[in-house]
Scaffold this active site. Sequence first.
Site, PDB file in Angstrom:
ATOM      1  N   ASP A 122       0.859  -1.179   0.000  1.00  0.00           N
ATOM      2  CA  ASP A 122       0.000   0.000   0.000  1.00  0.00           C
ATOM      3  C   ASP A 122       0.895   1.228   0.000  1.00  0.00           C
ATOM      4  OD1 ASP A 122      -2.371  -1.436   0.009  1.00  0.00           O
ATOM      5  OD2 ASP A 122      -2.589  -1.400   2.177  1.00  0.00           O
ATOM      6  N   ASP A 158      -7.038  -1.457  -4.148  1.00  0.00           N
ATOM      7  CA  ASP A 158      -8.009  -1.167  -3.085  1.00  0.00           C
ATOM      8  C   ASP A 158      -9.049  -0.159  -3.560  1.00  0.00           C
ATOM      9  OD1 ASP A 158      -6.423  -2.768  -1.437  1.00  0.00           O
ATOM     10  OD2 ASP A 158      -5.395  -1.057  -0.538  1.00  0.00           O
TER      11      ASP A 158
END
Length: 177
Positions: free
Chosen positions: A123, A142
């Site tokens: 991320d 995401d």
Amino acid sequence: MNPVMRNRLIGLFLAVAIFAADQYVKWLVVGPLGIDRIGDYKELLPFFDLRFTQNFGVSLGMFEATSMEARWVLVGVTAVIALVVILWMLREKLLGDIIGLSLILGGALGNIKDRYDLGYVIDYADLHFGTFRPFLIFNIADACITIGVVILLARSFFLRDKDDKNTNEAAPDAAES
């Protein structure tokens, strides 16, 4: 080519494009940009940074895989979910539903590949306003999964009712003929 097949091919192409874009940006962040250790970041805008994190869980960091067995269970469960999404997408006819499922599928595949290869998901997108962060640090996968779910929910809540009403109104006409 019939319109339904065209919609499904568009959906599959979109899922592959999302997967490729997700993997490319992750490579760019940890490769050429060198943001590859916890704490590394690069400010792009006053409210947006590239900040490396490792997500060992799923959505919002829940169900964290703290062992090798848990990692592979998570890979397996998410792969089964991706398979269900593919089958669902191949049954849908309307482009709007297929687009939502494509976003979910492309994002899921990107995160599954990370978890398979690395044991965690990379991320990096950090949206913040001062110290306020409306989201956890995320990635393209995401974001696409979230947008896909929102599309499916919105279509389910706002468009399915109209389709059901049209079906119910057409039924008495068919009975009269």
